[in-house]
Design a protein around this motif. Structure first.
Motif, PDB file in Angstrom:
ATOM      1  N   PRO A 144      18.326  -8.094  23.256  1.00  0.00           N
ATOM      2  CA  PRO A 144      18.035  -9.449  23.718  1.00  0.00           C
ATOM      3  C   PRO A 144      16.688  -9.904  23.163  1.00  0.00           C
ATOM      4  N   GLY A 169      25.603 -11.487  21.753  1.00  0.00           N
ATOM      5  CA  GLY A 169      26.831 -12.067  22.262  1.00  0.00           C
ATOM      6  C   GLY A 169      28.091 -11.510  21.632  1.00  0.00           C
ATOM      7  N   CYS A 192      20.394  -3.960  29.131  1.00  0.00           N
ATOM      8  CA  CYS A 192      21.052  -5.224  29.485  1.00  0.00           C
ATOM      9  C   CYS A 192      20.318  -6.407  28.884  1.00  0.00           C
ATOM     10  N   GLU A 195      20.683 -13.332  31.578  1.00  0.00           N
ATOM     11  CA  GLU A 195      21.000 -14.743  31.482  1.00  0.00           C
ATOM     12  C   GLU A 195      20.562 -15.424  32.777  1.00  0.00           C
ATOM     13  N   ARG A 198      23.417 -14.419  35.271  1.00  0.00           N
ATOM     14  CA  ARG A 198      24.117 -13.140  35.237  1.00  0.00           C
ATOM     15  C   ARG A 198      23.376 -12.153  34.345  1.00  0.00           C
ATOM     16  N   LEU A 199      23.750 -10.895  34.490  1.00  0.00           N
ATOM     17  CA  LEU A 199      23.286  -9.850  33.594  1.00  0.00           C
ATOM     18  C   LEU A 199      24.398  -9.512  32.609  1.00  0.00           C
ATOM     19  N   VAL A 200      24.039  -9.225  31.385  1.00  0.00           N
ATOM     20  CA  VAL A 200      24.993  -8.784  30.373  1.00  0.00           C
ATOM     21  C   VAL A 200      24.690  -7.326  30.063  1.00  0.00           C
ATOM     22  N   TYR A 202      24.512  -4.458  28.005  1.00  0.00           N
ATOM     23  CA  TYR A 202      24.581  -4.142  26.582  1.00  0.00           C
ATOM     24  C   TYR A 202      25.066  -2.709  26.328  1.00  0.00           C
ATOM     25  N   ILE A 205      28.779  -1.968  26.026  1.00  0.00           N
ATOM     26  CA  ILE A 205      29.305  -2.525  24.780  1.00  0.00           C
ATOM     27  C   ILE A 205      28.935  -1.615  23.611  1.00  0.00           C
ATOM     28  N   ARG A 590      37.506 -13.914  23.627  1.00  0.00           N
ATOM     29  CA  ARG A 590      36.237 -13.593  24.287  1.00  0.00           C
ATOM     30  C   ARG A 590      35.911 -12.107  24.155  1.00  0.00           C
ATOM     31  N   GLY A 594      33.571 -12.559  21.254  1.00  0.00           N
ATOM     32  CA  GLY A 594      32.453 -12.750  22.157  1.00  0.00           C
ATOM     33  C   GLY A 594      32.399 -14.154  22.714  1.00  0.00           C
TER      34      GLY A 594
END
Length: 653
Positions: A144, A169, A192, A195, A198-200, A202, A205, A590, A594
């Motif tokens: 990020p 993303g 992570c 946002e 929200r949290l993404v 990472y 992934i 998505r 992404g």
């Protein structure tokens, strides 16, 4: 089409016509520099190269012996990181501000001087070296907008390693494809991303991508963030803070000017991703020259390029160019709106004394939507702000007019691509501010010979639309090739017209040499400044077992510039409701490409309009969806198919 012409005061007489480009205005300093670069490119760029420190100065400036694979400064040697950091410390500017990290999502502000950033980068380089990274090795950066992103990019440059930043993303499959193509030795990532709502995560992934990759990295460096920490794989995953604390600072490693600095993959490609290569020498020279000349930014100034480092603007003008120039750069972990409101950008400008702001028109449209009267703008002291630069997508006149009226400063469009790395066309306010015209990024920059060509490769008259091309050789800082694929480089960019680079954009040059860019001529669309391939989305749709054929077109959107719309034809005998199928397809895009694709709508249709040779009429469908009335191509196979689609294409979102 847009033919908006905005005349400004102070316009002067025009010089004789330049073939294929219309007349170039007599513009004093700009015209002299442009002509000098055109008539004596080696002398021009040799002078520009003196702004850098070289471990072996260039004696040869341009090597065209393997044209079209020309190389700038082929006998020279330098280190990009040393030029961005160490030389400023050596010059006595170690206490000057280099990096400002502003994160409204974590309520954090950190400032680094050149001395502090140099130390952090040297230790990060030492940590990477301890994991086996050396000159020429590739490192994937999947982070990020946190200081570690800038630090790890510069640390790779310090080692002579090649970094490849992947926007956070992108989904696991896209990340894995880039790991495989670059054959990355190490990945730098985080637990992570954060946002506004929200949290993404990472790390999951990343773990999935490593499992998918045929060429898995040997090690990872992970930044553990307080908001969400992640589990670590023993022996493979290493903690960022611990690794840097244990590392010995690493000195800069000299590399050839022609060695690659980074690979930046164009987003949304199908099959093997297309890796744009940037070399060290030409990149450093071009970006340093552009800072003072185009953006008017010099040592001691503050520049903010509000772009993710995963994109070309983030590479060029959020990281390298400001530091090469000795200016401070702002790294912003937030949004134009929602962190907390539409005044976020103006708060950053006021608090950090930003002199030049560079963002995408999408950001300004989002701010305008939430604050149309500019009330929040007036609530902050913007006296430091000298200019607003916009790029990444077409700057529509309405957004231009609002920004000019609201900010009361020059609003400057500039046109360039991931491939070029710096502006093809702009208004060089650091050299000579020129009159602006809404809808135009102004004029070609020195080093670029912009031509608009017809299908036969001939220059068209002023005001006539055609393919925007750049006459070879390209200037320093532009791509010399694609990563390990010279043939694809030629096929993708140099094969359409002999002696020219094909931008893939269409447009025209007016009688005074101003370029107007009207849009892409291929399947790449621009979603909020992100270049995405509709072909990659079609590949996802086509993989669904219920889909017989499909098309994705980019439709004009007031906020994002363009958004993708999917059209699918269901296989005969398949029983699935259109709503259920649409939901599944949106979820697939998505997951595989992404959320950055902003893919939200799919319509099930009976048939797609095609030519008799079987080509789907995507451009015609896009124009109908945009509210235009295109002529029906004479080669259409069945015009009734297109007529049946009109209500679907013109329906409100």
């Amino acid at each position: 089409m847009c033919r908006s012409r905005r005349w400004a005061t102070g316009w002067r007489e025009c010089a004789p016509a330049v073939a294929g480009r219309g007349r170039m205005p007599v513009m004093g300093a700009y015209q002299r520099e442009y002509d000098r670069a055109a008539n004596d490119p080696e002398g021009f760029w040799a002078d520009a190269a003196q702004a850098l420190d070289w471990t072996r100065p260039p004696r040869r400036i341009l090597d065209a012996t393997r044209a079209p694979f020309t190389r700038w400064f082929p006998d020279a040697e330098l280190n990009t990181c040393a030029n961005a950091l160490d030389r400023h410390v050596a010059a006595g500017r170690g206490d000057a501000l280099a990096l400002i990290y502003d994160s409204p999502v974590t309520d954090t502000v950190r400032r680094f001087t050149f001395a502090e950033l140099t130390d952090e980068v040297a230790r990060a380089a030492g940590a990477l070296a301890a994991l086996g990274v050396g000159r020429g090795d590739r490192v994937i950066i999947y982070l990020p907008m946190i200081p570690a992103a800038v630090v790890s990019m510069l640390a790779c440059a310090r080692l002579g390693a090649v970094h490849s930043v992947v926007f956070g993303g992108f989904a696991a499959a896209e990340l894995a494809a880039r790991m495989d193509d670059a054959q990355a030795k190490v990945v730098v990532s985080a637990s992570c991303g954060i946002e506004p709502t929200r949290l993404v995560a990472y790390k999951p992934i990343l773990d999935e991508a490593i499992a998918l990759a045929a060429h898995a990295p040997a090690a990872t460096l992970i930044v553990q963030r307080d908001r969400q920490r992640c589990s670590m794989v023993a022996g493979r995953d290493h903690d960022w803070d611990a690794a840097l604390a244990a590392a010995a600072p690493h000195p800069p490693v000299p590399v050839a000017a022609t060695d690659p600095l980074y690979i930046l993959y164009t987003s949304g490609t199908t099959g093997r991703p297309k890796g744009i290569v940037r070399d060290n020498g030409g990149h450093g020279v071009a970006l340093t020259w552009s800072m003072g000349t185009i953006y008017g930014v010099r040592a001691g100034d503050v520049m903010w390029a509000a772009s993710d480092v995963g994109w070309a603007v983030g590479h060029s003008y959020a990281v390298y160019a400001p530091l090469l120039a000795g200016a401070a750069t702002v790294l912003y972990e937030g949004k134009p709106v929602g962190t907390p409101d539409a005044g976020a950008f103006w708060r950053v400008v006021a608090e950090h004394g930003v002199n030049v702001l560079f963002t995408a028109p999408t950001a300004i449209r989002a701010i305008k939507k939430e604050d149309p009267a500019g009330a929040l703008v007036r609530g902050y002291d913007r006296s430091s702000l000298r200019a607003l630069f916009l790029a990444g997508e077409r700057l529509d006149p309405a957004t231009y007019d609002w920004a000019v009226a609201t900010l009361g400063i020059p609003v400057i469009d500039n046109y360039w691509q991931t491939e070029t790395g710096w502006p093809i066309c702009a208004n060089p306010i650091g050299l000579e501010p020129l009159p602006t015209r809404a809808g135009s990024p102004t004029v070609p920059m020195p080093g670029y010979d912009v031509r608009v060509l017809d299908p036969a490769g001939q220059p068209v008259p002023a005001g006539t639309e055609g393919a925007i091309c750049l006459r070879l050789p390209l200037p320093p800082g532009t791509l010399p090739t694609l990563w390990e694929d010279d043939d694809r480089y030629v096929a993708s960019y140099l094969s359409a017209f002999d002696g020219y680079y094909l931008t893939g954009d269409g447009g025209y040059v007016d009688a005074d040499g101003y370029l107007f860019v009207l849009g892409r001529t291929d399947d790449v669309i621009n979603v909020a400044g992100h270049r995405l391939s509709t072909g990659s989305m079609e590949a996802v749709l086509a993989a669904h077992p219920a889909v017989a054929e499909c098309a994705v077109v980019g439709v004009a959107d007031a906020l994002k510039g363009q958004v993708p719309r999917g059209l699918v034809v269901v296989k005969t005998g398949v029983e699935i409701g259109p709503d259920a199928l649409a939901a599944e397809l949106v979820a697939r895009v998505r997951a595989e490409i992404g959320p950055v694709a902003a893919f939200q709508r799919v319509d099930v249709v009976a048939a797609l309009p095609k030519t008799r040779s079987g080509k789907i009429l995507r451009r015609t469908m896009r124009e109908i969806a945009d509210g235009r009335s295109p002529a029906v191509p004479p080669t259409i196979e069945d015009a009734t198919v297109l007529d049946a689609l009109r209500p679907v294409l013109t329906a409100a979102p």
